[in-house]
Design an enzyme around this catalytic site. Structure first.
Site, PDB file in Angstrom:
ATOM      1  N   LYS A  21       2.984  15.565  10.399  1.00 22.52           N
ATOM      2  CA  LYS A  21       2.773  16.390   9.210  1.00 22.52           C
ATOM      3  C   LYS A  21       1.361  16.952   9.296  1.00 22.52           C
ATOM      4  O   LYS A  21       0.547  16.468  10.096  1.00 22.52           O
ATOM      5  CB  LYS A  21       2.974  15.579   7.926  1.00 22.52           C
ATOM      6  CG  LYS A  21       1.939  14.497   7.678  1.00 22.52           C
ATOM      7  CD  LYS A  21       2.182  13.888   6.315  1.00 22.52           C
ATOM      8  CE  LYS A  21       1.075  12.954   5.904  1.00 22.52           C
ATOM      9  NZ  LYS A  21       1.291  12.379   4.588  1.00 22.52           N
ATOM     10  N   GLU A  36       0.856  -1.184   0.000  1.00 21.58           N
ATOM     11  CA  GLU A  36       0.000   0.000   0.000  1.00 21.58           C
ATOM     12  C   GLU A  36       0.893   1.235   0.000  1.00 21.58           C
ATOM     13  O   GLU A  36       1.873   1.278   0.717  1.00 21.58           O
ATOM     14  CB  GLU A  36      -0.838  -0.057   1.283  1.00 21.58           C
ATOM     15  CG  GLU A  36      -1.782   1.075   1.465  1.00 21.58           C
ATOM     16  CD  GLU A  36      -2.733   1.190   0.313  1.00 21.58           C
ATOM     17  OE1 GLU A  36      -3.434   0.218   0.002  1.00 21.58           O
ATOM     18  OE2 GLU A  36      -2.763   2.270  -0.318  1.00 21.58           O
ATOM     19  N   CYS A  40       5.741   5.400   9.413  1.00 22.32           N
ATOM     20  CA  CYS A  40       6.244   4.600   8.286  1.00 22.32           C
ATOM     21  C   CYS A  40       7.714   4.848   7.978  1.00 22.32           C
ATOM     22  O   CYS A  40       8.538   3.959   8.157  1.00 22.32           O
ATOM     23  CB  CYS A  40       5.398   4.860   7.051  1.00 22.32           C
ATOM     24  SG  CYS A  40       3.656   4.507   7.339  1.00 22.32           S
ATOM     25  N   PHE A  42       9.340  16.405  -2.313  1.00 18.08           N
ATOM     26  CA  PHE A  42      10.126  15.781  -1.231  1.00 18.08           C
ATOM     27  C   PHE A  42      11.522  16.379  -1.101  1.00 18.08           C
ATOM     28  O   PHE A  42      12.450  15.727  -0.640  1.00 18.08           O
ATOM     29  CB  PHE A  42      10.159  14.253  -1.365  1.00 18.08           C
ATOM     30  CG  PHE A  42       9.015  13.619  -0.632  1.00 18.08           C
ATOM     31  CD1 PHE A  42       7.713  13.830  -1.057  1.00 18.08           C
ATOM     32  CD2 PHE A  42       9.220  12.871   0.517  1.00 18.08           C
ATOM     33  CE1 PHE A  42       6.634  13.314  -0.348  1.00 18.08           C
ATOM     34  CE2 PHE A  42       8.143  12.337   1.227  1.00 18.08           C
ATOM     35  CZ  PHE A  42       6.846  12.560   0.788  1.00 18.08           C
TER      36      PHE A  42
HETATM   37  C1  UGA Z   1       4.701   7.692   3.585  1.00 14.86           C
HETATM   38  C2  UGA Z   1       4.840   7.572   2.073  1.00 14.86           C
HETATM   39  O1  UGA Z   1       4.865   8.877   1.472  1.00 14.86           O
HETATM   40  C3  UGA Z   1       3.671   6.773   1.497  1.00 14.86           C
HETATM   41  O2  UGA Z   1       3.843   6.595   0.110  1.00 14.86           O
HETATM   42  C4  UGA Z   1       3.629   5.420   2.191  1.00 14.86           C
HETATM   43  O3  UGA Z   1       2.530   4.643   1.736  1.00 14.86           O
HETATM   44  C5  UGA Z   1       3.477   5.627   3.690  1.00 14.86           C
HETATM   45  O4  UGA Z   1       4.594   6.386   4.166  1.00 14.86           O
HETATM   46  C6  UGA Z   1       3.435   4.272   4.335  1.00 14.86           C
HETATM   47  O5  UGA Z   1       4.445   3.574   4.327  1.00 14.86           O
HETATM   48  O6  UGA Z   1       2.372   3.861   4.780  1.00 14.86           O
HETATM   49  P1  UGA Z   1       3.270   9.259   5.195  1.00 14.86           P
HETATM   50  O7  UGA Z   1       4.027   8.628   6.314  1.00 14.86           O
HETATM   51  O8  UGA Z   1       1.794   9.419   5.304  1.00 14.86           O
HETATM   52  O9  UGA Z   1       3.529   8.445   3.843  1.00 14.86           O
HETATM   53  O10 UGA Z   1       3.876  10.718   5.025  1.00 14.86           O
HETATM   54  P2  UGA Z   1       4.726  11.528   3.942  1.00 14.86           P
HETATM   55  O11 UGA Z   1       3.859  12.461   3.219  1.00 14.86           O
HETATM   56  O12 UGA Z   1       5.593  10.641   3.149  1.00 14.86           O
HETATM   57  O13 UGA Z   1       5.656  12.392   4.920  1.00 14.86           O
HETATM   58  C7  UGA Z   1       6.596  11.742   5.764  1.00 14.86           C
HETATM   59  C8  UGA Z   1       7.397  12.747   6.540  1.00 14.86           C
HETATM   60  O14 UGA Z   1       8.324  13.409   5.701  1.00 14.86           O
HETATM   61  C9  UGA Z   1       6.577  13.844   7.226  1.00 14.86           C
HETATM   62  O15 UGA Z   1       7.059  14.019   8.538  1.00 14.86           O
HETATM   63  C10 UGA Z   1       6.866  15.059   6.385  1.00 14.86           C
HETATM   64  O16 UGA Z   1       6.757  16.248   7.098  1.00 14.86           O
HETATM   65  C11 UGA Z   1       8.285  14.803   5.940  1.00 14.86           C
HETATM   66  N1  UGA Z   1       8.683  15.506   4.678  1.00 14.86           N
HETATM   67  C12 UGA Z   1       8.061  15.237   3.526  1.00 14.86           C
HETATM   68  C13 UGA Z   1       9.718  16.426   4.724  1.00 14.86           C
HETATM   69  O17 UGA Z   1      10.330  16.683   5.775  1.00 14.86           O
HETATM   70  N2  UGA Z   1      10.086  17.051   3.557  1.00 14.86           N
HETATM   71  C14 UGA Z   1       9.466  16.806   2.379  1.00 14.86           C
HETATM   72  O18 UGA Z   1       9.855  17.415   1.364  1.00 14.86           O
HETATM   73  C15 UGA Z   1       8.427  15.872   2.367  1.00 14.86           C
END
Ligand code: UGA
Length: 435
Positions: free
Chosen positions: A325, A146, A262, A251
């Protein structure tokens, strides 16, 4: 299609609701009775945009129900395993006990021809091991990772950007593909890219995707560290390299780093599994990815300490954000909550605010001060720290904030505020990796 979904957390509750919304007859099963009662009454046990509406409409349609009894899975043709695989306490490895327990409890309910579909994120090799008892029951196992993002979970489930089916070879595999294509008929009709592969590849796709995303974030955060000692601006650097379509701007937001249920645990579990396989050296870089990420949290704390002239005792620090987030109430491995806890540990009087995550944070860290009122949070603050980029925080008027706070330092842990606007209002604006 009659479907059961075992495990009704962030993944399973959304998956069960979305499958019912797509027209299937679904039973969601979880051992947590209060959670099941809540879901059954049409209330979402966590904050996820769109989930309450999807849940209610699916329940009203009569196609979705919830149960604590695994016997209710009997009669379904497809059984999704959507339980959690958290990090083991005291180890980097994934804790597979919930996956093992789900499969064990499901075995007596399986009928010949059923399809068990693993959705949980597992170490490579898990599916091959679980397939044996499932096949002995006359059923087949597929691994279908997923990729949903919290905050966009419903739309990511209903309209995924790709489908990955890890299936056994031969006729059983072909039947599994056909059944999964029926389950995901709307995505198949929409020509969603589909990769049909073996178990190991399907398992690896998931961890590789998360490892890549984590690496991309830590890469830009490493550039932020270099920017900090050279006077460069990492946000402009990210824009400039992001224009290269091979790199891309997504990202590449430098800040306090990644968290959640995750990315952090998946890169650690991947490292642990690679070491077990004798290939730890192939992913040593993920340890650096993790270290860079954790250093950024300390960087935010250090900026606050310096702004306070090392006088933390009695100083009020307003922390904007607790969830990992925006658009989520999830505080698992949240950089925002970690920064608040570290500042409190240094003696600061922390008052933290979040639109959705206060109760989850309070349950883990009752020692912190919390508020749901922005004015009260900012009033008399000696320093303000933004750590989760909720729209309500991005939209704060710096002139208004200056009438409330005692100090005039804003630390933008997400590089998301208008630095010029804050400076013009008399604030010392400190971003990460920015002059
Ligand atoms: C992540 C993946 O993006 C999904 O594709 C995956 O399905 C999911 O894990 C999972 O394994 O279930 P998620 O944990 O919901 O999704 O969050 P993200 O949007 O990936 O963000 C992760 C973290 O990275 C957040 O703390 C966010 O603030 C940080 N982030 C994101 C940054 O610090 N910089 C960025 O440019 C992007």
């Amino acid at each position: 299609m009659k479907i059961s979904v075992i495990g009704c957390g962030y993944l399973g509750a959304v998956h069960a609701s979305a499958m019912a919304e797509l027209g299937h007859e679904v039973v969601g099963i979880d051992t947590d009775a209060p959670k099941v009662a809540m879901l059954a009454s049409g209330r979402a046990p966590f904050f996820e945009p769109g989930l309450p509406e999807t849940l209610r409409s699916a329940i009203d349609s009569g196609r979705l129900r919830f149960s604590t009894d695994i016997a209710d899975a009997a009669g379904s043709r497809v059984h999704f395993i959507a339980v959690g695989t958290p990090q083991q306490p005291g180890s980097n490895a994934a804790d597979l006990r919930y996956v093992e327990a789900a499969v064990q409890s499901l075995l007596p309910q399986l009928a010949a021809g059923d399809l068990v579909v693993g959705k949980s994120t597992v170490p490579v090799g898990t599916a091959a091991r679980l397939a044996e008892p499932i096949e002995a029951s006359g059923a087949t196992l597929a691994w279908n990772p997923e990729f949903l993002r919290e905050g966009f979970a419903v739309q990511d489930t209903v309209r995924p950007d790709r489908l990955v089916y890890g299936v056994p070879s031969g006729e059983a595999g072909e039947r599994a593909v056909n059944l999964l294509n029926e389950v995901y008929a709307s995505a198949v009709v929409a020509r969603t890219p589909l990769v049909v592969t073996d178990y190991a590849t399907a398992e690896l796709v998931k961890v590789a995707a998360n490892a890549f995303l984590a690496t991309k974030i830590s890469f830009i955060n490493a550039m932020a560290e270099i920017a900090e000692v050279t006077g460069a601006d990492v946000t402009q650097l990210a824009d400039a390299i992001g224009f290269d379509s091979r790199i891309g701007r997504k990202f590449l937001n430098a800040g306090v780093g990644f968290g959640g249920g995750c990315l952090p645990k998946d890169i650690r579990a991947f490292t642990a599994r690679a070491e077990e396989l004798g290939r730890g050296d192939s992913v040593t870089f993920l340890k650096e990815v993790d270290s860079i990420n954790l250093r950024r949290r300390q960087r935010v704390v250090d900026l606050a300490v310096t702004a306070l002239g090392d006088r933390l005792h009695g100083a009020k620090v307003a922390v904007l954000g607790l969830s990992f987030k925006p658009h989520s109430d999830d505080v698992r491995d949240s950089p925002a909550l970690d920064v608040a806890v570290r500042l409190h540990g240094l003696g600061a009087d922390v008052v933290a605010i979040d639109p959705e995550a206060v109760e989850n944070a309070r349950a883990r860290h009752p020692q912190l001060g919390y508020s749901t009122d922005l004015e009260q949070t900012l009033r008399d603050a000696d320093v303000v720290v933004l750590v989760t980029e909720w729209p309500q925080f991005r939209e704060i008027d710096p002139v208004w904030a200056a009438t409330l706070a005692r100090g005039r330092t804003i630390i933008d842990g997400r590089n998301t505020l208008d630095a010029t606007g804050w400076r013009d209002a008399g604030w010392t604006y400190l971003g990460l990796g920015r002059p």
